[in-house]
Motif scaffolding. Structure first.
Motif, mmCIF file in Angstrom:
data_model
loop_
_atom_site.group_PDB
_atom_site.id
_atom_site.type_symbol
_atom_site.label_atom_id
_atom_site.label_comp_id
_atom_site.label_asym_id
_atom_site.label_seq_id
_atom_site.Cartn_x
_atom_site.Cartn_y
_atom_site.Cartn_z
ATOM 1 N N LYS A 1 0.835 -1.197 0.000
ATOM 2 C CA LYS A 1 0.000 0.000 0.000
ATOM 3 C C LYS A 1 0.873 1.252 0.000
ATOM 4 O O LYS A 1 2.068 1.196 0.315
ATOM 5 C CB LYS A 1 -0.917 -0.001 1.226
ATOM 6 C CG LYS A 1 -2.021 -1.047 1.185
ATOM 7 C CD LYS A 1 -2.916 -0.918 2.404
ATOM 8 C CE LYS A 1 -4.106 -1.851 2.313
ATOM 9 N NZ LYS A 1 -5.034 -1.485 1.228
ATOM 10 N N TYR A 2 0.275 2.381 -0.368
ATOM 11 C CA TYR A 2 0.958 3.669 -0.252
ATOM 12 C C TYR A 2 1.057 4.043 1.232
ATOM 13 O O TYR A 2 0.301 3.538 2.071
ATOM 14 C CB TYR A 2 0.186 4.744 -1.013
ATOM 15 C CG TYR A 2 0.281 4.616 -2.518
ATOM 16 C CD1 TYR A 2 1.242 5.317 -3.239
ATOM 17 C CD2 TYR A 2 -0.598 3.789 -3.221
ATOM 18 C CE1 TYR A 2 1.330 5.207 -4.620
ATOM 19 C CE2 TYR A 2 -0.519 3.667 -4.602
ATOM 20 C CZ TYR A 2 0.448 4.377 -5.300
ATOM 21 O OH TYR A 2 0.533 4.261 -6.665
ATOM 22 N N ASN A 3 1.971 4.937 1.551
ATOM 23 C CA ASN A 3 2.173 5.323 2.955
ATOM 24 C C ASN A 3 0.989 6.109 3.514
ATOM 25 O O ASN A 3 0.570 5.894 4.653
ATOM 26 C CB ASN A 3 3.452 6.157 3.094
ATOM 27 C CG ASN A 3 4.697 5.318 2.837
ATOM 28 O OD1 ASN A 3 4.700 4.118 3.112
ATOM 29 N ND2 ASN A 3 5.744 5.947 2.312
ATOM 30 N N ASN A 4 0.451 7.026 2.707
ATOM 31 C CA ASN A 4 -0.614 7.899 3.207
ATOM 32 C C ASN A 4 -1.760 7.993 2.201
ATOM 33 O O ASN A 4 -1.530 8.024 0.980
ATOM 34 C CB ASN A 4 -0.068 9.309 3.478
ATOM 35 C CG ASN A 4 1.002 9.304 4.555
ATOM 36 O OD1 ASN A 4 0.758 8.889 5.681
ATOM 37 N ND2 ASN A 4 2.200 9.757 4.193
ATOM 38 N N TYR A 5 -2.975 8.054 2.742
ATOM 39 C CA TYR A 5 -4.175 8.152 1.909
ATOM 40 C C TYR A 5 -5.012 9.355 2.349
ATOM 41 O O TYR A 5 -4.849 9.883 3.452
ATOM 42 C CB TYR A 5 -5.013 6.876 2.028
ATOM 43 C CG TYR A 5 -4.422 5.693 1.296
ATOM 44 C CD1 TYR A 5 -4.841 5.360 0.015
ATOM 45 C CD2 TYR A 5 -3.435 4.910 1.893
ATOM 46 C CE1 TYR A 5 -4.293 4.276 -0.658
ATOM 47 C CE2 TYR A 5 -2.881 3.829 1.227
ATOM 48 C CZ TYR A 5 -3.315 3.515 -0.051
ATOM 49 O OH TYR A 5 -2.769 2.452 -0.716
ATOM 50 N N LYS A 6 -5.923 9.764 1.466
ATOM 51 C CA LYS A 6 -6.858 10.842 1.780
ATOM 52 C C LYS A 6 -8.225 10.492 1.205
ATOM 53 O O LYS A 6 -8.339 9.642 0.309
ATOM 54 C CB LYS A 6 -6.369 12.163 1.192
ATOM 55 C CG LYS A 6 -6.356 12.190 -0.337
ATOM 56 C CD LYS A 6 -5.836 13.517 -0.880
ATOM 57 C CE LYS A 6 -5.821 13.506 -2.420
ATOM 58 N NZ LYS A 6 -5.269 14.759 -2.977
ATOM 59 N N ASP A 7 -9.231 11.159 1.714
ATOM 60 C CA ASP A 7 -10.584 10.956 1.200
ATOM 61 C C ASP A 7 -10.668 11.582 -0.195
ATOM 62 O O ASP A 7 -10.312 12.751 -0.388
ATOM 63 C CB ASP A 7 -11.591 11.617 2.135
ATOM 64 C CG ASP A 7 -13.041 11.335 1.730
ATOM 65 O OD1 ASP A 7 -13.249 10.693 0.679
ATOM 66 O OD2 ASP A 7 -13.945 11.763 2.462
ATOM 67 N N GLU B 1 -10.986 6.185 -0.474
ATOM 68 C CA GLU B 1 -9.692 6.832 -0.273
ATOM 69 C C GLU B 1 -8.757 6.573 -1.446
ATOM 70 O O GLU B 1 -8.808 5.520 -2.082
ATOM 71 C CB GLU B 1 -9.044 6.328 1.015
ATOM 72 C CG GLU B 1 -9.760 6.779 2.279
ATOM 73 C CD GLU B 1 -8.985 6.415 3.528
ATOM 74 O OE1 GLU B 1 -8.227 5.415 3.492
ATOM 75 O OE2 GLU B 1 -9.123 7.123 4.542
ATOM 76 N N PRO C 1 -4.405 7.555 -2.772
ATOM 77 C CA PRO C 1 -3.109 8.013 -2.265
ATOM 78 C C PRO C 1 -3.087 9.535 -2.084
ATOM 79 O O PRO C 1 -3.671 10.277 -2.882
ATOM 80 C CB PRO C 1 -2.136 7.554 -3.349
ATOM 81 C CG PRO C 1 -2.785 6.334 -3.924
ATOM 82 C CD PRO C 1 -4.250 6.652 -3.929
ATOM 83 N N GLU C 2 -2.404 9.978 -1.048
ATOM 84 C CA GLU C 2 -2.444 11.386 -0.647
ATOM 85 C C GLU C 2 -1.982 12.336 -1.746
ATOM 86 O O GLU C 2 -2.486 13.452 -1.877
ATOM 87 C CB GLU C 2 -1.574 11.576 0.603
ATOM 88 C CG GLU C 2 -1.709 12.934 1.259
ATOM 89 C CD GLU C 2 -0.917 13.012 2.547
ATOM 90 O OE1 GLU C 2 -1.459 13.521 3.544
ATOM 91 O OE2 GLU C 2 0.244 12.538 2.566
ATOM 92 N N HIS C 3 -1.022 11.907 -2.566
ATOM 93 C CA HIS C 3 -0.461 12.805 -3.581
ATOM 94 C C HIS C 3 -1.220 12.752 -4.908
ATOM 95 O O HIS C 3 -0.867 13.459 -5.848
ATOM 96 C CB HIS C 3 1.018 12.470 -3.820
ATOM 97 C CG HIS C 3 1.252 11.081 -4.339
ATOM 98 N ND1 HIS C 3 1.101 9.966 -3.552
ATOM 99 C CD2 HIS C 3 1.616 10.631 -5.573
ATOM 100 C CE1 HIS C 3 1.374 8.885 -4.265
ATOM 101 N NE2 HIS C 3 1.683 9.262 -5.491
ATOM 102 N N LYS D 1 0.308 -0.220 -4.396
ATOM 103 C CA LYS D 1 1.328 0.592 -5.060
ATOM 104 C C LYS D 1 2.155 -0.265 -6.004
ATOM 105 O O LYS D 1 2.584 -1.364 -5.657
ATOM 106 C CB LYS D 1 2.236 1.237 -4.010
ATOM 107 C CG LYS D 1 3.322 2.134 -4.595
ATOM 108 C CD LYS D 1 4.172 2.731 -3.479
ATOM 109 C CE LYS D 1 5.255 3.642 -4.055
ATOM 110 N NZ LYS D 1 6.097 4.231 -2.985
#
Length: 452
Positions: free
Chosen positions: A16-22, A30, A32-34, A449
């Motif tokens: 998985k990616y390190n960070n996620y966002k809605d 969700e 990936p954050e970027h 990822k």
């Protein structure tokens, strides 16, 4: 089993990616954050829909510019084996729906709604009818874009937005406003390259398994044909059958006409099935659609029943062959019923009245080249069919009753084994295809990822 092991192996390779966002889109969840969230209309340079050429199918020609229809668009690519053609003059009049290489095609109506593929560079140009739209995307983004449209997430969303409407259809506005998770260009390329490699490997395995199925089915057919027409004892002395196209047969076998050993009759049609829905002291009613053309199994539980006190319907006994006599399934749909049934008028019952003829042997005989060569040579009429009058005079081979039983029992065992093998392979194919869809969905929606 192999497909399952491969599924686990592939999933273990991905992190998985390190960070996620809605994502802000409920059905997408969700991301990936970027990654960015855009709409399809923000990612394309052009959208176009097709039309029916003026004059319809009468404008089709034997050669010319391909006219792509929904039956040509599949998630695994464009299929042109049954493509139609239009003249260059007609093509030029349909400027708004002229295709260019790397256009993404999407079916927008009917049972194939949502099916999508890339228009290949090898075809150069073509046109589309009104059941398809094209989306023009920058070449370096087209592979990722196409995979996203094939994902389970988008396919389910498409089903949901057109559900409940009176017609299965998507409009341009619905397509243009679909949410699109958007990684940077380099990552899109990595995703597309990874999926190209993995899906190609899966497709190769599926193709090999499909070839295996084809081999087993051909062997099954040849086994039935050889056993029913030559017997189990390969050392037996042969004789001339007296019929040139049949050739030699075992010395003690006879050639008879079907009517000499079997009762042959068709069933009855039903105009209103709603009058026959009560399953109480009733016969199952078998329609042509209830017979599986491949497995020769019959679906008895179709919700249609004939009261036993209704004497207007013809009923056949258990252990009877039912074969389709007309239409596209003529001579191809065949089954062996294990109970008394009523049946549609397109089906013909073939039931032995001779104590020296075994019904299950007749079932296998109806699958041989001996029977098929007679049947398909006599197909006639607009819808294609063979009359009872002709069917009665078909030649069949009749060994001694004991030998018929031995042949039928032998083929029951052999075909059951082959069918089990084929079913197992089909299960492997299903697993691999599900893996393919899951893999695409997980990657293009950022659930896992892809490493560089």
């Amino acid at each position: 089993m192999r497909g399952t092991k491969q599924s686990v192996s592939m999933k273990q390779q991905l992190k998985k990616y390190n960070n996620y966002k809605d994502s802000g889109i409920e059905w997408l969840g969700e991301i990936p954050e970027h990654w960015e969230v855009k709409r399809i209309k923000d990612a394309i340079t052009k959208i176009g829909s097709g039309v029916t050429p003026k004059g319809g199918s009468e404008t089709y020609v034997d050669e010319g510019i391909p006219l792509i229809r929904s039956q040509n668009v599949y998630n695994d690519g464009l299929r042109l084996d049954n493509v139609s053609f239009i003249t260059e003059e007609v093509h030029n009049k349909m400027k708004n729906s002229q295709l260019k290489p790397f256009d993404v095609l999407v079916n927008i109506t009917g049972a194939s709604i949502g099916r999508t593929c890339i228009f290949p560079e090898s075809v150069k140009t073509a046109n589309i009818n009104q059941h398809i739209i094209y989306l023009r995307v920058k070449k370096k983004k087209v592979e990722y874009f196409s995979y996203y449209l094939k994902s389970n997430t988008i396919q389910e969303y498409i089903m949901n937005i057109q559900a409940g409407t009176s017609k299965e259809a998507l409009n341009m506005s619905q397509i243009l406003n679909i949410g699109l998770p958007f990684p940077e260009s380099k990552e899109q390329t990595q995703i597309a390259t990874y999926l190209d490699a993995k899906t190609t490997a899966i497709d190769k395995k599926v193709k090999l398994l499909q070839q295996k199925i084809k081999h087993y089915k051909a062997y099954r057919k040849a086994l039935i044909n050889e056993t029913v027409t030559k017997g189990l004892d390969k050392t037996v002395k042969l004789k001339d059958s007296g019929i040139s196209w049949i050739g030699d047969i075992p010395e003690h076998w006879e050639v008879k006409r079907l009517k000499d050993v079997c009762r042959i009759f068709t069933g009855n049609s039903i105009s209103d099935k709603s009058l026959f829905e009560i399953n109480k002291d009733a016969y199952n009613y078998i329609a042509t659609k209830d017979i599986n053309i491949h497995t020769k199994q019959v679906n008895y539980d179709n919700g249609v029943y004939i009261p036993k006190n209704d004497k207007s319907f013809r009923i056949t006994k258990k252990n009877t062959c039912l074969i389709c006599l007309e239409g596209a399934s003529a001579g191809k749909k065949l089954t062996f019923v294990d109970r008394e049934v009523a049946f549609v008028n397109k089906l013909c019952a073939i039931k032995s009245f001779d104590k020296n003829v075994f019904d299950k042997y007749i079932f296998y005989l109806l699958q041989t080249n001996l029977f098929n060569s007679q049947f398909f040579e006599l197909l006639s009429g607009l819808i294609g069919g063979v009359s009872l009058g002709l069917l009665k005079y078909f030649n069949i081979l009749v060994p001694a009753i004991k030998e018929q039983q031995q042949i039928a029992n032998y083929l029951d065992a052999k075909t059951a084994t082959l069918d089990k093998i084929v079913k197992n392979i089909e299960g492997q194919i299903t697993t691999l295809k599900e893996l393919r869809k899951t893999l695409i969905n997980e990657v293009v929606t950022g659930k896992v990822k892809v490493s560089a």
